[in-house]
Design a protein around this motif. Structure first.
Motif, mmCIF file in Angstrom:
data_model
loop_
_atom_site.group_PDB
_atom_site.id
_atom_site.type_symbol
_atom_site.label_atom_id
_atom_site.label_comp_id
_atom_site.label_asym_id
_atom_site.label_seq_id
_atom_site.Cartn_x
_atom_site.Cartn_y
_atom_site.Cartn_z
ATOM 1 N N GLU A 1 0.837 -1.221 0.000
ATOM 2 C CA GLU A 1 0.000 0.000 0.000
ATOM 3 C C GLU A 1 0.866 1.263 0.000
ATOM 4 O O GLU A 1 0.600 2.213 -0.748
ATOM 5 C CB GLU A 1 -0.914 0.025 1.237
ATOM 6 C CG GLU A 1 -2.119 -0.888 1.151
ATOM 7 C CD GLU A 1 -2.799 -1.072 2.510
ATOM 8 O OE1 GLU A 1 -2.453 -0.337 3.459
ATOM 9 O OE2 GLU A 1 -3.665 -1.973 2.616
ATOM 10 N N ILE A 2 1.890 1.270 0.842
ATOM 11 C CA ILE A 2 2.764 2.444 0.935
ATOM 12 C C ILE A 2 3.508 2.656 -0.381
ATOM 13 O O ILE A 2 3.639 3.792 -0.867
ATOM 14 C CB ILE A 2 3.739 2.302 2.125
ATOM 15 C CG1 ILE A 2 2.959 2.481 3.436
ATOM 16 C CG2 ILE A 2 4.886 3.315 2.036
ATOM 17 C CD1 ILE A 2 3.778 2.300 4.694
ATOM 18 N N LEU B 1 3.363 5.923 -2.870
ATOM 19 C CA LEU B 1 4.559 6.645 -3.329
ATOM 20 C C LEU B 1 4.577 6.792 -4.845
ATOM 21 O O LEU B 1 5.112 7.765 -5.380
ATOM 22 C CB LEU B 1 5.832 5.927 -2.856
ATOM 23 C CG LEU B 1 6.134 6.031 -1.359
ATOM 24 C CD1 LEU B 1 7.192 5.013 -0.947
ATOM 25 C CD2 LEU B 1 6.598 7.443 -0.989
ATOM 26 N N LYS B 2 3.978 5.828 -5.523
ATOM 27 C CA LYS B 2 3.881 5.931 -6.987
ATOM 28 C C LYS B 2 2.953 7.071 -7.393
ATOM 29 O O LYS B 2 3.154 7.722 -8.417
ATOM 30 C CB LYS B 2 3.342 4.621 -7.587
ATOM 31 C CG LYS B 2 4.351 3.490 -7.650
ATOM 32 C CD LYS B 2 3.698 2.297 -8.347
ATOM 33 C CE LYS B 2 4.563 1.071 -8.300
ATOM 34 N NZ LYS B 2 3.912 -0.079 -8.936
ATOM 35 N N HIS C 1 4.110 9.800 2.962
ATOM 36 C CA HIS C 1 4.824 8.973 3.961
ATOM 37 C C HIS C 1 6.230 9.486 4.291
ATOM 38 O O HIS C 1 7.107 8.715 4.650
ATOM 39 C CB HIS C 1 4.904 7.516 3.497
ATOM 40 C CG HIS C 1 3.568 6.898 3.233
ATOM 41 N ND1 HIS C 1 2.719 6.489 4.255
ATOM 42 C CD2 HIS C 1 2.894 6.661 2.072
ATOM 43 C CE1 HIS C 1 1.599 5.998 3.719
ATOM 44 N NE2 HIS C 1 1.681 6.096 2.409
ATOM 45 N N GLY C 2 6.433 10.789 4.104
ATOM 46 C CA GLY C 2 7.741 11.351 4.458
ATOM 47 C C GLY C 2 8.777 11.254 3.358
ATOM 48 O O GLY C 2 9.968 11.468 3.610
ATOM 49 N N GLY C 3 8.322 10.937 2.122
ATOM 50 C CA GLY C 3 9.239 10.835 0.981
ATOM 51 C C GLY C 3 9.811 12.188 0.589
ATOM 52 O O GLY C 3 9.654 13.152 1.329
ATOM 53 N N PRO C 4 10.481 12.316 -0.545
ATOM 54 C CA PRO C 4 10.569 11.369 -1.659
ATOM 55 C C PRO C 4 11.457 10.152 -1.334
ATOM 56 O O PRO C 4 12.322 10.228 -0.478
ATOM 57 C CB PRO C 4 11.181 12.204 -2.793
ATOM 58 C CG PRO C 4 11.976 13.255 -2.102
ATOM 59 C CD PRO C 4 11.231 13.565 -0.849
ATOM 60 N N PRO C 5 11.210 9.040 -2.051
ATOM 61 C CA PRO C 5 11.931 7.802 -1.744
ATOM 62 C C PRO C 5 13.342 7.760 -2.327
ATOM 63 O O PRO C 5 13.603 8.308 -3.387
ATOM 64 C CB PRO C 5 11.051 6.734 -2.404
ATOM 65 C CG PRO C 5 10.399 7.441 -3.553
ATOM 66 C CD PRO C 5 10.197 8.856 -3.112
ATOM 67 N N ASP C 6 14.233 7.121 -1.583
ATOM 68 C CA ASP C 6 15.519 6.686 -2.114
ATOM 69 C C ASP C 6 15.783 5.337 -1.474
ATOM 70 O O ASP C 6 14.925 4.806 -0.757
ATOM 71 C CB ASP C 6 16.636 7.702 -1.836
ATOM 72 C CG ASP C 6 16.838 7.998 -0.354
ATOM 73 O OD1 ASP C 6 16.443 7.155 0.491
ATOM 74 O OD2 ASP C 6 17.393 9.055 -0.020
ATOM 75 N N CYS C 7 16.940 4.722 -1.704
ATOM 76 C CA CYS C 7 17.136 3.350 -1.212
ATOM 77 C C CYS C 7 17.147 3.285 0.320
ATOM 78 O O CYS C 7 16.673 2.307 0.899
ATOM 79 C CB CYS C 7 18.386 2.712 -1.805
ATOM 80 S SG CYS C 7 19.930 3.495 -1.362
#
Length: 322
Positions: A79-80, A84-85, A91-97
């Protein structure tokens, strides 16, 4: 040493322009609410790993009602990732590894799992410990010093597939089993033979099949003889540090105070494994000589580096004494 208290910047890191993640997922000009192609690629990579993590979690017999909790983990993480997509800043992004690994670990802990790879780690460590003596004897039989060191480095690469002349060295270790026991420890022993002080930095908490501080202390105590030696080599100069980290990657702007203290005057930093030496910190600069060593085990990383899957990375940076 136990990890406790406030986290600090790794003292040998040159902080100027440091970014933990090697691959840039986005640039300042990108729309903050629209995922970049690289973000989507990596979100999908983590999404594709959910079934294998779920399977590991289901078979964790230390957790009551593990199958139901594993299902809960899989649903929540999926779901998370979908959120993010739609919006990378959710959720506190943006995402990285680092972010994607941290979210996964947090959800596993939230639903009740602490160490879903514990069983496989114990099995791999036990197998590798029985082979340690043979590996060390084979290395010791190589009289040519440069060939012996080359063989030890090859051993690190060989160990890492499962999933030098300094006064002091700090080695950030990676996987359990063959990687640590048959790769890193023979390499560390060779450094000890030369009078080098070696600091092995291991994770504070479990994360995938990476070795933890407590597991490493236990392994080394099993490998030492009654005189406290590793196959005839004194271990007085071998220090085990708790890095304070709990992920398969590492952000060196946040390490334990204990590690910072032990590493402050090192002459060589070794970042070993894909997570710590390639996916993060490949371009990190240090105030001393550094070595990044690992095997490329993700197609996405190979693509970024212009290489192939299972290529080996050996990146040595020397700091000029002038």
């Amino acid at each position: 040493m136990e990890s406790s208290g406030e986290m600090v910047v790794f003292p040998l890191l040159i902080e100027n322009s440091y970014r933990a993640c090697t691959i840039p997922y986005r640039f300042p000009s990108d729309n903050p609410h629209k995922p970049t192609p690289v973000e989507l690629q990596w979100i999908n990579l983590f999404a594709n790993s959910i079934p294998s993590f779920k399977k590991r979690a289901e078979s964790d017999d230390t957790v009551s009602d593990a199958p139901a909790k594993a299902e809960k983990f899989a649903q929540r993480y999926a779901e998370i990732l979908e959120d993010l997509k739609k919006d990378p800043e959710s959720h506190g992004g943006p995402p990285d590894c680092v972010f994607l690994c941290r979210i996964r670990e947090l959800i596993l802990k939230e639903v009740g799992f602490r160490d879903i790879f514990k069983k496989v780690k114990d099995e791999e460590n036990a197998k590798a410990i029985t082979l340690f003596k043979d590996v060390v004897q084979l290395n010791d039989a190589i009289e040519d010093e440069s060939k012996r060191v080359e063989n030890l480095v090859r051993g690190i690469f060989a160990g890492n597939i499962f999933d030098l002349g300094s006064a002091q060295a700090v080695i950030f270790v990676d996987n359990s089993g063959a990687d640590i026991v048959l790769g890193i420890l023979p390499f560390a022993r060779e450094l000890l033979r030369r009078g080098t002080q070696v600091v092995l930095a291991a994770n504070d908490l479990p994360s995938i099949n990476d070795i933890t501080y407590h597991e490493l202390v236990e392994i080394i105590s099993k490998l030492k003889d009654e005189n406290g030696q590793l196959m005839g080599v004194d271990t007085q100069n071998l220090l085990i540090a708790n890095s304070g980290n709990d992920l398969p990657v590492i952000d060196l702007s946040s390490v334990s105070q204990e590690l910072a203290y032990l590493a402050s005057d090192a002459d060589l930093v070794v970042m070993e494994g894909m997570g710590r030496g390639i996916e993060t910190n490949l371009y990190a600069q240090f105030k001393c000589d550094s070595l990044k060593i690992g095997m490329v085990k993700h197609q996405e990383v190979a693509q970024f580096l212009g290489g192939r899957l299972y290529d080996c990375v050996f990146k040595f940076n020397e700091v000029s004494s002038g």
